[in-house]
Design a protein around this motif. Structure first.
Motif, PDB file in Angstrom:
ATOM      1  N   UNK A   1      11.539  -2.853 -10.064  1.00 51.39           N
ATOM      2  CA  UNK A   1      10.195  -2.321 -10.214  1.00 51.39           C
ATOM      3  C   UNK A   1       9.154  -3.234  -9.576  1.00 51.39           C
ATOM      4  N   UNK A   2       9.373  -4.539  -9.681  1.00 52.38           N
ATOM      5  CA  UNK A   2       8.451  -5.486  -9.067  1.00 52.38           C
ATOM      6  C   UNK A   2       8.395  -5.299  -7.555  1.00 52.38           C
ATOM      7  N   UNK A   3       9.538  -5.061  -6.943  1.00 46.41           N
ATOM      8  CA  UNK A   3       9.585  -4.827  -5.502  1.00 46.41           C
ATOM      9  C   UNK A   3       8.865  -3.531  -5.152  1.00 46.41           C
ATOM     10  N   UNK A   4       9.100  -2.502  -5.951  1.00 46.00           N
ATOM     11  CA  UNK A   4       8.438  -1.214  -5.711  1.00 46.00           C
ATOM     12  C   UNK A   4       6.928  -1.358  -5.843  1.00 46.00           C
ATOM     13  N   UNK A   5       6.495  -2.098  -6.848  1.00 48.55           N
ATOM     14  CA  UNK A   5       5.057  -2.291  -7.062  1.00 48.55           C
ATOM     15  C   UNK A   5       4.399  -2.956  -5.857  1.00 48.55           C
ATOM     16  N   UNK A   6       5.135  -3.836  -5.190  1.00 45.76           N
ATOM     17  CA  UNK A   6       4.603  -4.484  -3.995  1.00 45.76           C
ATOM     18  C   UNK A   6       4.335  -3.466  -2.897  1.00 45.76           C
ATOM     19  N   UNK A   7       5.253  -2.528  -2.717  1.00 46.81           N
ATOM     20  CA  UNK A   7       5.043  -1.483  -1.720  1.00 46.81           C
ATOM     21  C   UNK A   7       3.880  -0.579  -2.113  1.00 46.81           C
ATOM     22  N   UNK A   8       3.686  -0.396  -3.409  1.00 45.94           N
ATOM     23  CA  UNK A   8       2.579   0.462  -3.869  1.00 45.94           C
ATOM     24  C   UNK A   8       1.216  -0.155  -3.589  1.00 45.94           C
ATOM     25  N   UNK A   9       1.204  -1.408  -3.175  1.00 48.25           N
ATOM     26  CA  UNK A   9      -0.046  -2.042  -2.743  1.00 48.25           C
ATOM     27  C   UNK A   9      -0.350  -1.707  -1.279  1.00 48.25           C
ATOM     28  N   UNK A  10       0.615  -1.093  -0.622  1.00 49.44           N
ATOM     29  CA  UNK A  10       0.458  -0.751   0.786  1.00 49.44           C
ATOM     30  C   UNK A  10      -0.119   0.632   0.984  1.00 49.44           C
ATOM     31  N   UNK A  11       0.346   1.305   2.030  1.00 45.11           N
ATOM     32  CA  UNK A  11      -0.181   2.614   2.413  1.00 45.11           C
ATOM     33  C   UNK A  11       0.858   3.687   2.152  1.00 45.11           C
ATOM     34  N   UNK A  12       0.439   4.771   1.511  1.00 41.43           N
ATOM     35  CA  UNK A  12       1.328   5.896   1.240  1.00 41.43           C
ATOM     36  C   UNK A  12       1.206   6.912   2.364  1.00 41.43           C
ATOM     37  N   UNK A  13       2.361   7.368   2.860  1.00 46.18           N
ATOM     38  CA  UNK A  13       2.387   8.333   3.944  1.00 46.18           C
ATOM     39  C   UNK A  13       3.310   9.493   3.582  1.00 46.18           C
TER      40      UNK A  13
END
Length: 216
Positions: A9-21
């Motif tokens: 989940x921590x890794x996923x949360x990092x991506x959620x700080x990026x851009x959703x496409x």
């Protein structure tokens, strides 16, 4: 699996700080001849990774699914072959820069566990592909491919096990080192024997035990 739920989940949360496409079926995330510009996490959907042979044919490398990251090798090393990433179904991804990705890994050693899980899975898939190619006949290689695809993408339905990913004859053929015509002929033979059902680009294994018996 090595990773705990909290590590993943921590890794996923990092991506959620990026851009959703979001992408539609058939759109490219990384186009032919284009180098990666970011690291992607698949929230939902399917992404086909392939390259083009010197004969101009598509060569399927792997199909990425939900909760997987790509391109894994480039994300770590910065080196990547000319790999094309095309969306197979409506897909949602999150992207972050390679620098953000590496900074996170460097500052969170525990994050390596989910990455290692993904790397091991990729290694397993490619190892299975090599083992599939060891079979002498196209039919054996085809059956091995179908069983492996069912293990990764299979879903139980009334008729049997649905390989819940669209597969073209060319995709299958490139994976088993056969021509598209021979692959289609052998697939039709399995249909006539009642072991599989083909519904457009989807395949259902109706007699998994009998398919396995061909390889023993």
């Amino acid at each position: 699996m090595l990773a705990s739920n909290s590590q993943s989940q921590s890794l996923i949360d990092t991506f959620h700080l990026g851009t959703r496409l979001t992408y539609k079926k058939g759109e490219f995330i990384i186009r032919p001849g284009e180098m990666p510009s970011a690291v992607f996490y698949i929230e939902k959907g399917l992404v086909k990774a392939f390259d083009i042979t010197k004969y101009g044919e598509e060569n399927l490398l792997i199909i990425r699914k939900d909760q997987e990251i790509f391109p894994l090798i480039w994300a770590i090393t910065g080196q990547e072959r000319s790999v094309i990433y095309e969306v197979l179904t409506p897909t949602e991804v999150w992207k972050i820069s390679r620098k953000q990705y590496l900074d996170y890994l460097n500052n969170h050693p525990n994050a390596l566990a989910p990455i290692l899980d993904m790397t091991i899975e990729m290694y397993r898939i490619h190892s299975e592909r090599i083992m599939t190619l060891e079979y002498r006949t196209v039919r054996e290689r085809l059956i091995s491919f179908l069983l492996g695809s069912a293990a990764r993408f299979g879903r139980e339905i009334d008729k049997g096990i649905l390989i819940d990913v669209p597969l073209r004859h060319q995709d299958i053929a490139s994976s088993i080192n056969a021509t598209r015509e021979t692959t289609g002929r052998e697939l039709n033979a399995l249909v006539k024997k009642g072991m599989v059902v083909v519904d457009k680009s989807l395949i259902i294994l109706t007699d998994k035990a009998k398919l396995k018996s061909y390889l023993s």
